[in-house]
Write a protein that holds these residues in place. Structure first.
Motif, mmCIF file in Angstrom:
data_model
loop_
_atom_site.group_PDB
_atom_site.id
_atom_site.type_symbol
_atom_site.label_atom_id
_atom_site.label_comp_id
_atom_site.label_asym_id
_atom_site.label_seq_id
_atom_site.Cartn_x
_atom_site.Cartn_y
_atom_site.Cartn_z
ATOM 1 N N ILE A 1 72.654 -13.611 -14.509
ATOM 2 C CA ILE A 1 72.945 -13.264 -13.112
ATOM 3 C C ILE A 1 71.971 -13.971 -12.173
ATOM 4 O O ILE A 1 72.364 -14.525 -11.135
ATOM 5 C CB ILE A 1 72.880 -11.741 -12.909
ATOM 6 N N SER A 2 70.689 -13.972 -12.539
ATOM 7 C CA SER A 2 69.693 -14.633 -11.703
ATOM 8 C C SER A 2 69.965 -16.119 -11.573
ATOM 9 O O SER A 2 69.851 -16.700 -10.494
ATOM 10 C CB SER A 2 68.286 -14.424 -12.280
ATOM 11 N N PHE A 3 70.346 -16.742 -12.680
ATOM 12 C CA PHE A 3 70.591 -18.181 -12.623
ATOM 13 C C PHE A 3 71.829 -18.508 -11.786
ATOM 14 O O PHE A 3 71.902 -19.560 -11.156
ATOM 15 C CB PHE A 3 70.755 -18.759 -14.033
ATOM 16 N N ALA A 4 72.790 -17.596 -11.767
ATOM 17 C CA ALA A 4 73.951 -17.796 -10.893
ATOM 18 C C ALA A 4 73.488 -17.856 -9.444
ATOM 19 O O ALA A 4 73.978 -18.671 -8.646
ATOM 20 C CB ALA A 4 74.952 -16.655 -11.091
ATOM 21 N N GLY A 5 72.524 -17.002 -9.104
ATOM 22 C CA GLY A 5 71.961 -17.041 -7.753
ATOM 23 C C GLY A 5 71.213 -18.331 -7.501
ATOM 24 O O GLY A 5 71.256 -18.888 -6.400
ATOM 25 N N VAL A 6 70.523 -18.822 -8.518
ATOM 26 C CA VAL A 6 69.793 -20.086 -8.406
ATOM 27 C C VAL A 6 70.757 -21.230 -8.081
ATOM 28 O O VAL A 6 70.476 -22.100 -7.241
ATOM 29 C CB VAL A 6 69.032 -20.385 -9.716
ATOM 30 N N GLN B 1 74.633 -19.372 2.407
ATOM 31 C CA GLN B 1 74.728 -19.646 0.980
ATOM 32 C C GLN B 1 73.414 -19.332 0.269
ATOM 33 O O GLN B 1 73.405 -18.742 -0.812
ATOM 34 C CB GLN B 1 75.109 -21.107 0.763
ATOM 35 N N LYS B 2 72.299 -19.729 0.863
ATOM 36 C CA LYS B 2 70.996 -19.457 0.252
ATOM 37 C C LYS B 2 70.674 -17.966 0.271
ATOM 38 O O LYS B 2 70.078 -17.443 -0.665
ATOM 39 C CB LYS B 2 69.911 -20.248 0.975
ATOM 40 N N ILE B 3 71.066 -17.287 1.340
ATOM 41 C CA ILE B 3 70.824 -15.846 1.418
ATOM 42 C C ILE B 3 71.586 -15.113 0.322
ATOM 43 O O ILE B 3 71.053 -14.203 -0.330
ATOM 44 C CB ILE B 3 71.211 -15.317 2.807
ATOM 45 N N VAL B 4 72.860 -15.522 0.084
ATOM 46 C CA VAL B 4 73.658 -14.924 -0.993
ATOM 47 C C VAL B 4 72.989 -15.183 -2.337
ATOM 48 O O VAL B 4 72.891 -14.288 -3.186
ATOM 49 C CB VAL B 4 75.092 -15.497 -0.982
ATOM 50 N N GLY B 5 72.518 -16.411 -2.527
ATOM 51 C CA GLY B 5 71.824 -16.737 -3.762
ATOM 52 C C GLY B 5 70.584 -15.895 -3.970
ATOM 53 O O GLY B 5 70.297 -15.441 -5.085
ATOM 54 N N ILE B 6 69.843 -15.668 -2.905
ATOM 55 C CA ILE B 6 68.636 -14.843 -2.972
ATOM 56 C C ILE B 6 68.965 -13.425 -3.423
ATOM 57 O O ILE B 6 68.286 -12.845 -4.285
ATOM 58 C CB ILE B 6 67.927 -14.820 -1.599
ATOM 59 N N ILE B 7 70.022 -12.861 -2.865
ATOM 60 C CA ILE B 7 70.435 -11.499 -3.222
ATOM 61 C C ILE B 7 70.813 -11.420 -4.699
ATOM 62 O O ILE B 7 70.438 -10.472 -5.407
ATOM 63 C CB ILE B 7 71.620 -11.059 -2.339
ATOM 64 N N ILE B 8 71.531 -12.428 -5.187
ATOM 65 C CA ILE B 8 71.939 -12.454 -6.598
ATOM 66 C C ILE B 8 70.722 -12.580 -7.508
ATOM 67 O O ILE B 8 70.624 -11.915 -8.544
ATOM 68 C CB ILE B 8 72.928 -13.610 -6.855
ATOM 69 N N VAL B 9 69.775 -13.435 -7.121
ATOM 70 C CA VAL B 9 68.553 -13.623 -7.928
ATOM 71 C C VAL B 9 67.784 -12.312 -8.045
ATOM 72 O O VAL B 9 67.373 -11.909 -9.139
ATOM 73 C CB VAL B 9 67.651 -14.709 -7.302
#
Length: 296
Positions: free
Chosen positions: A130-135, A272-280
């Motif tokens: 899940i974290s890498f998906a955010g990455v 896009q980066k904010i969404v990634g941060i939340i997923i990470v």
């Protein structure tokens, strides 16, 4: 304060220090080249730690039989790690560099399994995925195009593999050495790996460059927080909960770096980066659920 809370706080603080380091390196580039930055930060860190620990009588004596492990430790970090990170950040943004470093947890379970036969829980794997998906949300944009030159990305990946090597060698260091003594010795030894390169390639630039207050303050902060405190906090946490679980926290680095770089360097922080941060963040939380449950 319980041990698991101390571990969590120690690892969190180390990630914050390392996240800031990507910003400080960019600021240090105002006056210094990569090797100069590393030599200065390591020298300041080693002197500071040696003096403080000697006065406090906390510095453990380095035994000759353990010297080979400390040399190998210093070879991976700081030498290989800083070579990859410092030169890579010349062409890669702070956020992208931090995102690449956050892939360390993807390789940690393999390293842990190969060298220490450690078992990996389903929650660890789920959190990592899940974290890498955010990455990926952070590192790719505009139709999945890379946001940095390939050679810069490869240089930062050198730092990733150096960190994995460091994790393995750290397990070979006897428990009798406390975290601060380990960091002091690795930094002192690490300086000698860099000095020949520094005097060969960057000495002339160093003695002729214009030094700004921003760049020198950035180096001081790198020495105190990134090269000293961060390693102490991380070493303490890793030696208690292991390589795989500790390295999952590395996924938090791009989260903090993206925020710091936005406010300090003016780097872009889009949706896009904010969404990634939340997923990470979500992945890191999930990966640590087993620790909370079993009190590891």
């Amino acid at each position: 304060m319980s041990e698991k809370v101390k571990v969590f706080l120690s690892l969190l603080l180390s990630m914050i220090c390392w996240a800031f380091s990507f910003v400080w390196i960019k600021q240090a580039f105002e006056s210094f080249n990569p090797l100069t930055i590393v030599v200065l930060r390591l020298t300041l860190s080693a002197v500071l730690l040696f003096v403080i620990l000697t006065l406090m009588k906390k510095l453990k004596r380095l035994h000759l039989k353990d010297f080979k492990w400390f040399v190998l430790l210093a070879f991976f970090e700081p030498f290989l790690y800083f070579m990859g990170e410092s030169f890579g950040l010349q062409v890669v943004s702070s956020t992208v560099g931090a995102v690449i470093v956050s892939t360390i947890p993807l390789f940690s379970p393999i390293t842990d399994r190969l060298f220490f036969k450690s078992r990996i829980s389903a929650m660890n794997i789920a959190g990592i995925v899940i974290s890498f998906a955010g990455v990926l949300f952070i590192i790719f944009e505009d139709g999945f195009n890379l946001t940095a030159p390939l050679y810069g990305i490869l240089l930062v990946f050198l730092a990733v593999f150096a960190a994995l090597g460091y994790s393995v060698v750290l397990k070979k260091i006897p428990k009798s050495y406390n975290a601060v003594s380990i960091i002091t010795y690795q930094n002192m030894i690490g300086i000698f790996f860099f000095l020949p390169l520094f005097f060969t390639y960057e000495w002339e630039h160093f003695i002729s460059t214009t030094i700004t207050s921003t760049s020198i303050w950035a180096v001081v902060q790198l020495a105190i927080f990134a090269s000293s405190l961060a390693f102490i906090f991380f070493t303490y946490g890793m030696r208690i909960i292991g390589i795989t679980k500790a390295n999952v926290f590395v996924n938090l680095i791009p989260v903090f770096t993206a925020i710091f770089a936005y406010f300090i360097l003016g780097e872009l922080l889009n949706v896009q980066k904010i969404v990634g941060i939340i997923i990470v963040v979500g992945g890191v939380f999930i990966s640590q659920l087993k620790i909370r449950k079993n009190g590891v």
